[in-house]
Design a protein around this motif. Structure first.
Motif, mmCIF file in Angstrom:
data_model
loop_
_atom_site.group_PDB
_atom_site.id
_atom_site.type_symbol
_atom_site.label_atom_id
_atom_site.label_comp_id
_atom_site.label_asym_id
_atom_site.label_seq_id
_atom_site.Cartn_x
_atom_site.Cartn_y
_atom_site.Cartn_z
ATOM 1 N N GLY A 1 0.977 24.610 1.322
ATOM 2 C CA GLY A 1 2.421 24.612 1.157
ATOM 3 C C GLY A 1 2.992 23.371 0.520
ATOM 4 O O GLY A 1 4.185 23.332 0.208
ATOM 5 N N GLY A 2 2.167 22.327 0.306
ATOM 6 C CA GLY A 2 2.786 21.135 -0.276
ATOM 7 C C GLY A 2 1.857 19.969 -0.532
ATOM 8 O O GLY A 2 2.299 18.829 -0.555
ATOM 9 N N HIS A 3 0.564 20.226 -0.754
ATOM 10 C CA HIS A 3 -0.380 19.129 -0.982
ATOM 11 C C HIS A 3 -1.150 19.375 -2.274
ATOM 12 O O HIS A 3 -1.606 20.480 -2.535
ATOM 13 N N ALA A 4 -1.275 18.330 -3.083
ATOM 14 C CA ALA A 4 -2.033 18.419 -4.329
ATOM 15 C C ALA A 4 -2.659 17.070 -4.630
ATOM 16 O O ALA A 4 -2.129 16.022 -4.234
ATOM 17 N N MET A 5 -3.795 17.075 -5.332
ATOM 18 C CA MET A 5 -4.416 15.794 -5.691
ATOM 19 C C MET A 5 -5.128 15.872 -7.043
ATOM 20 O O MET A 5 -6.128 15.210 -7.261
ATOM 21 N N THR A 6 -4.565 16.664 -7.952
ATOM 22 C CA THR A 6 -5.117 16.680 -9.295
ATOM 23 C C THR A 6 -4.807 15.346 -9.979
ATOM 24 O O THR A 6 -3.823 14.668 -9.656
ATOM 25 N N PRO A 7 -5.616 14.942 -10.951
ATOM 26 C CA PRO A 7 -5.361 13.667 -11.627
ATOM 27 C C PRO A 7 -3.968 13.570 -12.226
ATOM 28 O O PRO A 7 -3.303 12.536 -12.088
ATOM 29 N N ARG A 8 -3.526 14.647 -12.910
ATOM 30 C CA ARG A 8 -2.198 14.570 -13.536
ATOM 31 C C ARG A 8 -1.112 14.386 -12.483
ATOM 32 O O ARG A 8 -0.173 13.609 -12.675
ATOM 33 N N TYR A 9 -1.240 15.092 -11.378
ATOM 34 C CA TYR A 9 -0.226 14.981 -10.325
ATOM 35 C C TYR A 9 -0.244 13.584 -9.705
ATOM 36 O O TYR A 9 0.808 12.955 -9.536
ATOM 37 N N LEU A 10 -1.418 13.081 -9.344
ATOM 38 C CA LEU A 10 -1.481 11.765 -8.711
ATOM 39 C C LEU A 10 -1.015 10.667 -9.666
ATOM 40 O O LEU A 10 -0.380 9.693 -9.238
ATOM 41 N N CYS B 1 0.847 -1.194 0.000
ATOM 42 C CA CYS B 1 0.000 0.000 0.000
ATOM 43 C C CYS B 1 0.880 1.240 0.000
ATOM 44 O O CYS B 1 1.828 1.325 0.790
ATOM 45 N N THR B 2 0.534 2.209 -0.855
ATOM 46 C CA THR B 2 1.249 3.478 -0.809
ATOM 47 C C THR B 2 0.259 4.621 -1.009
ATOM 48 O O THR B 2 -0.924 4.405 -1.204
ATOM 49 N N LYS B 3 0.785 5.845 -0.933
ATOM 50 C CA LYS B 3 -0.075 7.031 -0.898
ATOM 51 C C LYS B 3 0.545 8.150 -1.730
ATOM 52 O O LYS B 3 1.771 8.228 -1.857
ATOM 53 N N GLY B 4 -0.327 9.021 -2.232
ATOM 54 C CA GLY B 4 0.140 10.203 -2.935
ATOM 55 C C GLY B 4 -0.693 11.416 -2.555
ATOM 56 O O GLY B 4 -1.894 11.303 -2.320
ATOM 57 N N GLY B 5 -0.053 12.561 -2.498
ATOM 58 C CA GLY B 5 -0.733 13.803 -2.142
ATOM 59 C C GLY B 5 0.251 14.875 -1.718
ATOM 60 O O GLY B 5 0.187 16.010 -2.182
ATOM 61 N N TYR B 6 1.184 14.500 -0.829
ATOM 62 C CA TYR B 6 2.194 15.458 -0.396
ATOM 63 C C TYR B 6 3.356 15.466 -1.390
ATOM 64 O O TYR B 6 3.799 14.413 -1.846
ATOM 65 N N ILE C 1 -11.974 15.422 -5.475
ATOM 66 C CA ILE C 1 -11.869 14.008 -5.087
ATOM 67 C C ILE C 1 -12.509 13.128 -6.151
ATOM 68 O O ILE C 1 -12.030 12.027 -6.448
ATOM 69 N N ARG C 2 -13.584 13.618 -6.771
ATOM 70 C CA ARG C 2 -14.222 12.839 -7.846
ATOM 71 C C ARG C 2 -13.256 12.687 -9.028
ATOM 72 O O ARG C 2 -13.126 11.593 -9.595
ATOM 73 N N ALA C 3 -12.563 13.757 -9.374
ATOM 74 C CA ALA C 3 -11.591 13.674 -10.470
ATOM 75 C C ALA C 3 -10.460 12.708 -10.127
ATOM 76 O O ALA C 3 -9.986 11.950 -10.994
ATOM 77 N N ALA C 4 -10.022 12.719 -8.858
ATOM 78 C CA ALA C 4 -8.982 11.776 -8.430
ATOM 79 C C ALA C 4 -9.484 10.344 -8.538
ATOM 80 O O ALA C 4 -8.761 9.439 -9.002
ATOM 81 N N PHE C 5 -10.726 10.108 -8.117
ATOM 82 C CA PHE C 5 -11.297 8.767 -8.193
ATOM 83 C C PHE C 5 -11.431 8.306 -9.651
ATOM 84 O O PHE C 5 -11.212 7.125 -9.958
ATOM 85 N N GLU C 6 -11.796 9.213 -10.544
ATOM 86 C CA GLU C 6 -11.883 8.860 -11.969
ATOM 87 C C GLU C 6 -10.529 8.367 -12.478
ATOM 88 O O GLU C 6 -10.435 7.357 -13.184
ATOM 89 N N MET C 7 -9.480 9.117 -12.128
ATOM 90 C CA MET C 7 -8.143 8.714 -12.552
ATOM 91 C C MET C 7 -7.768 7.356 -11.960
ATOM 92 O O MET C 7 -7.217 6.484 -12.642
ATOM 93 N N LEU C 8 -8.087 7.145 -10.680
ATOM 94 C CA LEU C 8 -7.714 5.887 -10.032
ATOM 95 C C LEU C 8 -8.494 4.703 -10.595
ATOM 96 O O LEU C 8 -7.951 3.602 -10.693
ATOM 97 N N GLU C 9 -9.733 4.923 -10.974
ATOM 98 C CA GLU C 9 -10.469 3.838 -11.644
ATOM 99 C C GLU C 9 -9.783 3.458 -12.960
ATOM 100 O O GLU C 9 -9.708 2.274 -13.310
ATOM 101 N N ARG C 10 -9.255 4.449 -13.667
ATOM 102 C CA ARG C 10 -8.519 4.133 -14.896
ATOM 103 C C ARG C 10 -7.261 3.328 -14.588
ATOM 104 O O ARG C 10 -6.894 2.404 -15.331
ATOM 105 N N GLN C 11 -6.618 3.649 -13.471
ATOM 106 C CA GLN C 11 -5.411 2.905 -13.088
ATOM 107 C C GLN C 11 -5.761 1.467 -12.681
ATOM 108 O O GLN C 11 -4.980 0.541 -12.922
ATOM 109 N N ILE D 1 3.415 19.280 -14.568
ATOM 110 C CA ILE D 1 2.726 18.285 -13.730
ATOM 111 C C ILE D 1 1.815 18.972 -12.732
ATOM 112 O O ILE D 1 0.713 18.485 -12.430
ATOM 113 N N LEU D 2 2.250 20.123 -12.240
ATOM 114 C CA LEU D 2 1.455 20.913 -11.299
ATOM 115 C C LEU D 2 1.338 22.350 -11.763
ATOM 116 O O LEU D 2 2.296 22.903 -12.322
ATOM 117 N N GLN D 3 0.186 22.946 -11.519
ATOM 118 C CA GLN D 3 0.015 24.387 -11.611
ATOM 119 C C GLN D 3 0.090 24.944 -10.187
ATOM 120 O O GLN D 3 -0.313 24.256 -9.232
#
Length: 365
Positions: free
Chosen positions: A141-150, A103-108, A190-200, A132-134
């Motif tokens: 100061g250091g958290h993002a969860m856009t689909p491209r970033y995740l 298990c791993t995580k992304g966001g910071y 969060i919905r956009a993040a979930f869409e990306m993760l379903e693709r993964q 990758i980030l705008q």
């Protein structure tokens, strides 16, 4: 998918015949140990890497097949150590990758190997100038969860781990976003993040996904950083229907932070429930982080703890037994960067979980 399988994790469980059957729990078709090895703490240096590597091998040989990390833990070094240990376990220990739930995580936003001389310049060069980030994607100061970033972070994590896929991918502390953006915007993110993760998931790079939180599920519904599990499930269903892969959550749970079991912070269909009750209602597994509160619960505790869990020798063992014995907890995560930590903590796996011990402590509280 190229990851843990039901058959391989069942074979791992069968090979641990000396441990009580209740040590292993179901996780979306997999068999996982009720004690998982965490990799958060420690300096970003080679001695700590070696300690974790030895600890992971010992844990695998002691009935632990659940490994938890994040790309930002120790500047990506914790992921890399897990990858190296999995290679060693397969080459020298007779294990297979499919027996381990990784298990791993992304966001910071993570550094790479250590803190750079100019952190701001590193972030600009690595993430902003590459597109990758705008700047507006980043909060706190250091958290993002856009689909491209995740998606970028997942790719880096798979490279660090040396794996084609991870078994659980968490959006890391998404409630951080709520300090900066309105809830409506948060739910869209969060919905956009979930869409990306379903693709993964469809691509075989993720087995299932979730959110790893700190305050989100433990706070009152009117708190700014509150996370509603019902809302998150609704967003997952909006993306993928009832067959969505939002299957796991993580939150701190221990003797000092017991809201998951004791506080009705969640509202489901108009009913107030605890986080554990809400997760059970939705069929979502719960991983308990900070099981011994980063060592703070390894020192002298009330005598009632020893009375509730007789047969265990140390306070850390009793604190761990409290967490893994709580109804609704799939696994207790505990940092293990040294072999002696593994020996002490995995000794708890030989004890039957005790719901009665947990109940006795809450009666006295």
């Amino acid at each position: 998918m190229p990851g843990a399988t039901a058959a391989a994790t069942a074979a791992y469980r069968a090979a641990c015949a000396e441990l009580p059957g209740a040590h292993f729990r179901p996780l979306d078709g997999l068999a996982v140990s009720s004690i998982g090895l965490g990799t958060y703490l420690g300096e970003e240096d080679d001695p700590i890497d070696r300690g974790y590597g030895q600890a992971i091998v010992d844990a695998a040989n002691s009935g632990c097949n659940l490994l938890d990390t994040a790309i930002n833990y120790r500047a990506q070094r914790s992921e890399r150590v897990i990858g190296q240990a999995l290679v060693a376990l397969e080459r020298e220990g007779g294990f297979t990758r499919e027996q381990f739930v990784v298990c791993t995580k992304g966001g910071y936003i993570p550094f790479d190997g250590g803190v750079p001389v100019d952190p701001g310049q590193y972030v600009r060069d690595t993430y902003v100038r590459t597109g990758i980030l705008q700047p507006e994607d980043v909060v706190g100061g250091g958290h993002a969860m856009t689909p491209r970033y995740l998606e970028d972070q997942l790719g880096r994590s798979l490279g660090n781990l040396g794996l084609a896929g991870v078994d659980v991918y968490y959006v890391h502390n998404p409630e951080t976003q709520l300090g900066s953006i309105p809830r409506k915007d948060f739910l869209a993110r969060i919905r956009a993040a979930f869409e990306m993760l379903e693709r993964q998931v469809a691509a075989g790079r993720v087995g299932r996904f979730g959110v790893a939180t700190w305050n989100g599920f433990r706070t009152r519904p009117d708190a700014r950083e509150h996370l509603s599990l019902a809302e998150l499930v609704r967003e997952a269903e909006t993306v993928a229907g009832r067959g969505h892969h939002f299957r796991v959550i993580q939150l701190p749970y221990n003797l000092a932070m017991h809201e998951a079991y004791s506080s009705a912070t969640q509202v489901v269909a108009g009913e107030r429930l605890t986080p554990l009750e809400a997760a059970a209602r939705f069929g979502i597994a719960v991983m308990a982080s900070a099981a011994i509160l980063q060592g703070q619960l390894s020192r002298r505790l009330p005598q009632a703890m020893a009375d509730a869990f007789p047969g265990l020798q140390t306070w850390a063992q009793r604190a761990l037994q409290f967490v893994r014995s709580t109804p609704g907890i799939t696994a207790a995560l505990v940092g293990m960067s040294r072999r002696e930590h593994v020996a002490e903590n995995l000794a708890v796996a030989r004890a039957e979980p005790s719901e009665a011990g947990v109940a006795s402590l809450f009666r006295q509280a």
